[in-house]
Write a protein that holds these residues in place. Structure first.
Motif, PDB file in Angstrom:
ATOM      1  N   TYR A 151       0.866  -1.161   0.000  1.00  0.00           N
ATOM      2  CA  TYR A 151       0.000   0.000   0.000  1.00  0.00           C
ATOM      3  C   TYR A 151       0.914   1.225   0.000  1.00  0.00           C
ATOM      4  O   TYR A 151       2.105   1.126   0.305  1.00  0.00           O
ATOM      5  CB  TYR A 151      -0.870   0.037   1.261  1.00  0.00           C
TER       6      TYR A 151
ATOM      7  N   GLN B 119       0.886   5.695   0.979  1.00  0.00           N
ATOM      8  CA  GLN B 119       0.179   6.860   1.489  1.00  0.00           C
ATOM      9  C   GLN B 119       0.964   8.111   1.147  1.00  0.00           C
ATOM     10  O   GLN B 119       2.075   8.308   1.642  1.00  0.00           O
ATOM     11  CB  GLN B 119      -0.037   6.767   3.003  1.00  0.00           C
TER      12      GLN B 119
ATOM     13  N   ARG C 289      -4.327   6.192   2.756  1.00  0.00           N
ATOM     14  CA  ARG C 289      -3.532   5.067   2.285  1.00  0.00           C
ATOM     15  C   ARG C 289      -4.302   4.324   1.204  1.00  0.00           C
ATOM     16  O   ARG C 289      -5.516   4.127   1.324  1.00  0.00           O
ATOM     17  CB  ARG C 289      -3.184   4.153   3.457  1.00  0.00           C
TER      18      ARG C 289
ATOM     19  N   PHE D 250      -4.303   1.000  -1.824  1.00  0.00           N
ATOM     20  CA  PHE D 250      -3.773  -0.286  -2.278  1.00  0.00           C
ATOM     21  C   PHE D 250      -2.933  -0.090  -3.540  1.00  0.00           C
ATOM     22  O   PHE D 250      -3.305   0.686  -4.425  1.00  0.00           O
ATOM     23  CB  PHE D 250      -4.931  -1.242  -2.554  1.00  0.00           C
TER      24      PHE D 250
ATOM     25  N   SER E 121      -0.642  -6.772  -4.755  1.00  0.00           N
ATOM     26  CA  SER E 121      -0.402  -7.906  -3.872  1.00  0.00           C
ATOM     27  C   SER E 121      -0.125  -9.141  -4.697  1.00  0.00           C
ATOM     28  O   SER E 121      -0.460  -9.196  -5.894  1.00  0.00           O
ATOM     29  CB  SER E 121      -1.610  -8.161  -2.969  1.00  0.00           C
TER      30      SER E 121
ATOM     31  N   ALA F 214       2.389  -5.161   3.430  1.00  0.00           N
ATOM     32  CA  ALA F 214       1.209  -5.669   4.115  1.00  0.00           C
ATOM     33  C   ALA F 214       1.087  -7.177   3.933  1.00  0.00           C
ATOM     34  O   ALA F 214       1.372  -7.692   2.853  1.00  0.00           O
ATOM     35  CB  ALA F 214      -0.044  -4.988   3.571  1.00  0.00           C
TER      36      ALA F 214
ATOM     37  N   THR G 221      -1.760 -10.088   4.217  1.00  0.00           N
ATOM     38  CA  THR G 221      -3.200 -10.330   4.306  1.00  0.00           C
ATOM     39  C   THR G 221      -3.467 -11.829   4.275  1.00  0.00           C
ATOM     40  O   THR G 221      -3.016 -12.514   3.356  1.00  0.00           O
ATOM     41  CB  THR G 221      -3.930  -9.665   3.133  1.00  0.00           C
TER      42      THR G 221
ATOM     43  N   ASP H 250      -8.673  -4.142   0.692  1.00  0.00           N
ATOM     44  CA  ASP H 250      -9.278  -3.510   1.864  1.00  0.00           C
ATOM     45  C   ASP H 250      -8.276  -3.567   3.011  1.00  0.00           C
ATOM     46  O   ASP H 250      -7.994  -4.645   3.535  1.00  0.00           O
ATOM     47  CB  ASP H 250     -10.567  -4.226   2.232  1.00  0.00           C
ATOM     48  N   GLU H 251      -7.775  -2.433   3.424  1.00  0.00           N
ATOM     49  CA  GLU H 251      -6.719  -2.455   4.433  1.00  0.00           C
ATOM     50  C   GLU H 251      -7.203  -2.969   5.778  1.00  0.00           C
ATOM     51  O   GLU H 251      -6.385  -3.359   6.610  1.00  0.00           O
ATOM     52  CB  GLU H 251      -6.079  -1.075   4.576  1.00  0.00           C
ATOM     53  N   SER H 252      -8.499  -2.998   5.991  1.00  0.00           N
ATOM     54  CA  SER H 252      -8.997  -3.555   7.248  1.00  0.00           C
ATOM     55  C   SER H 252      -8.743  -5.056   7.343  1.00  0.00           C
ATOM     56  O   SER H 252      -8.810  -5.627   8.430  1.00  0.00           O
ATOM     57  CB  SER H 252     -10.485  -3.269   7.408  1.00  0.00           C
TER      58      SER H 252
ATOM     59  N   VAL I 218      -5.847  -6.470   6.491  1.00  0.00           N
ATOM     60  CA  VAL I 218      -4.415  -6.707   6.657  1.00  0.00           C
ATOM     61  C   VAL I 218      -4.119  -7.115   8.099  1.00  0.00           C
ATOM     62  O   VAL I 218      -4.566  -6.469   9.043  1.00  0.00           O
ATOM     63  CB  VAL I 218      -3.626  -5.447   6.292  1.00  0.00           C
TER      64      VAL I 218
ATOM     65  N   TRP J   1       1.463  -5.005   9.228  1.00  0.00           N
ATOM     66  CA  TRP J   1       1.982  -3.883   8.459  1.00  0.00           C
ATOM     67  C   TRP J   1       3.455  -3.676   8.786  1.00  0.00           C
ATOM     68  O   TRP J   1       3.872  -3.850   9.926  1.00  0.00           O
ATOM     69  CB  TRP J   1       1.259  -2.593   8.824  1.00  0.00           C
TER      70      TRP J   1
END
Length: 123
Positions: free
Chosen positions: A37, A39, A45, A47, A50, A96, A98, A106-108, A110, A113
């Motif tokens: 990811y 930022q 931030r 994606f 991957s 990241a 996952t 969706d970073e939630s 992950v 980090w």
């Protein structure tokens, strides 16, 4: 101990290339889709890309022509090859991990980090 450690950021001129890498330790590398990811200053931030254990890739459309994710499962390392960089690519780039079954975009989802590596594109 942070299980993901990025290196390879830095200052590069517009049009240049960089290859950040991320080494994973203390986790079972094969159990995670590894990726990146980024930022940018003042932005959320987002994606980037991957890659699964078997090299299936997931790519953000706007970057897929210039960025390429890869992984070396023997070294527990994931890479991001970036070419033709522009000032708009200036950002902190985060590694990241996952778990399979979650949405890599969706970073939630992950689990782990890295602390990030700064890429600055400037003349």
């Amino acid at each position: 101990q942070v299980p993901l450690v990025e290196t390879g950021g830095g200052l590069v001129q517009p049009g240049g290339s960089l290859r950040p890498s991320c080494v994973a330790s203390g986790l079972t590398f094969s159990c995670y889709i590894m990726g990146w990811y980024r930022q940018a200053p003042g932005k959320k931030r987002e994606f980037v890309q991957s890659i699964s254990w078997r090299n299936n890739t997931y790519k953000e459309d706007a970057l897929k022509e210039r960025f390429t994710v890869s992984r070396d499962n023997r070294k527990n390392t994931v890479y991001l090859d970036m070419i033709n960089l522009t000032p708009e690519d200036t950002a902190n780039y985060y590694c990241a991990a996952t778990p399979y079954g979650r949405n890599v975009r969706d970073e939630s989802g992950v689990s782990y980090w890295g602390k990030g590596t700064l890429v600055t594109v400037s003349s």
